[in-house]
Each structure stands twice: as C-alpha cells, then as structure tokens.
Write a protein that holds these residues in place. Structure first.
Motif, mmCIF file in Angstrom:
data_model
loop_
_atom_site.group_PDB
_atom_site.id
_atom_site.type_symbol
_atom_site.label_atom_id
_atom_site.label_comp_id
_atom_site.label_asym_id
_atom_site.label_seq_id
_atom_site.Cartn_x
_atom_site.Cartn_y
_atom_site.Cartn_z
ATOM 1 N N ILE A 1 0.853 -1.193 0.000
ATOM 2 C CA ILE A 1 0.000 0.000 0.000
ATOM 3 C C ILE A 1 0.884 1.237 0.000
ATOM 4 N N SER A 2 0.520 2.204 -0.848
ATOM 5 C CA SER A 2 1.287 3.451 -0.884
ATOM 6 C C SER A 2 0.340 4.647 -0.886
ATOM 7 N N HIS A 3 0.903 5.786 -0.496
ATOM 8 C CA HIS A 3 0.198 7.072 -0.524
ATOM 9 C C HIS A 3 1.118 8.059 -1.235
ATOM 10 N N ASN A 4 0.581 8.728 -2.236
ATOM 11 C CA ASN A 4 1.343 9.754 -2.936
ATOM 12 C C ASN A 4 0.344 10.800 -3.385
ATOM 13 N N ILE A 5 0.525 12.013 -2.932
ATOM 14 C CA ILE A 5 -0.419 13.092 -3.238
ATOM 15 C C ILE A 5 -0.566 13.300 -4.744
ATOM 16 N N ILE B 1 -2.642 0.483 -4.329
ATOM 17 C CA ILE B 1 -1.716 -0.626 -4.442
ATOM 18 C C ILE B 1 -0.450 -0.062 -5.075
ATOM 19 N N LYS B 2 0.661 -0.314 -4.431
ATOM 20 C CA LYS B 2 1.942 0.248 -4.856
ATOM 21 C C LYS B 2 2.191 -0.028 -6.338
ATOM 22 N N GLY B 3 2.579 1.025 -7.057
ATOM 23 C CA GLY B 3 2.906 0.915 -8.476
ATOM 24 C C GLY B 3 1.709 0.922 -9.409
ATOM 25 N N THR B 4 0.517 1.157 -8.842
ATOM 26 C CA THR B 4 -0.706 1.194 -9.664
ATOM 27 C C THR B 4 -1.531 2.418 -9.284
ATOM 28 N N ARG B 5 -2.611 2.596 -10.012
ATOM 29 C CA ARG B 5 -3.600 3.613 -9.677
ATOM 30 C C ARG B 5 -4.874 2.947 -9.136
ATOM 31 N N VAL B 6 -4.738 1.733 -8.661
ATOM 32 C CA VAL B 6 -5.857 0.985 -8.081
ATOM 33 C C VAL B 6 -5.923 1.331 -6.602
ATOM 34 N N LEU C 1 -2.448 -7.003 -10.504
ATOM 35 C CA LEU C 1 -2.632 -7.176 -9.065
ATOM 36 C C LEU C 1 -2.295 -8.611 -8.677
ATOM 37 N N THR C 2 -1.963 -8.776 -7.405
ATOM 38 C CA THR C 2 -1.714 -10.111 -6.869
ATOM 39 C C THR C 2 -2.710 -10.377 -5.739
#
Length: 63
Positions: A7-11, A20-25, A50-51
């Motif tokens: 899981i990631s957060h990027n404004i 989900i890290k590396g996606t826009r999902v 996705l996995t």
C-alpha cells in the motif's frame, strides 16, 4: 505502515488515496468491488497486474 508493504500514498497519484503500490488501483476501489460481490479471482482476472497479496493487504488496511 511497515506491515502494509503493498500500500502506498502519494499526493500526486489519485490525490493521495491509499493505492496498491505501483498502480492507480485504490484500496477503496477494491473494497467497492468486493462489496458488490466481485470475487478475488475476478478482480485478479480484470486487473492482471494485481496479486492476491495486494487484495489481502487492501482488506487488512481497510480493517
């Protein structure tokens, strides 16, 4: 956040929503799909990047 490695957060991506890290999902999208009865297998087929671990972490993150 150490236990949520997928899981990631990027404004700059989806306004900072949990993704989900590396996606826009977003985690929210995964939750919405599951609440509407979409199976994990169907999600993985519709979003082949996705996995199963991505979905599990999204659910745990939301909990």
């Amino acid at each position: 956040m150490g236990r949520f490695t997928r899981i990631s957060h990027n404004i700059d991506i989806m306004g900072g929503k949990a993704c989900i890290k590396g996606t826009r999902v977003t985690v929210g999208m995964i939750l919405m799909q599951i609440s509407e009865g979409v199976s994990q297998e169907k999600l993985l087929a519709e979003y082949p990047y996705l996995t199963a671990e991505d979905i599990i972490q999204a659910l745990r993150y939301a909990a």
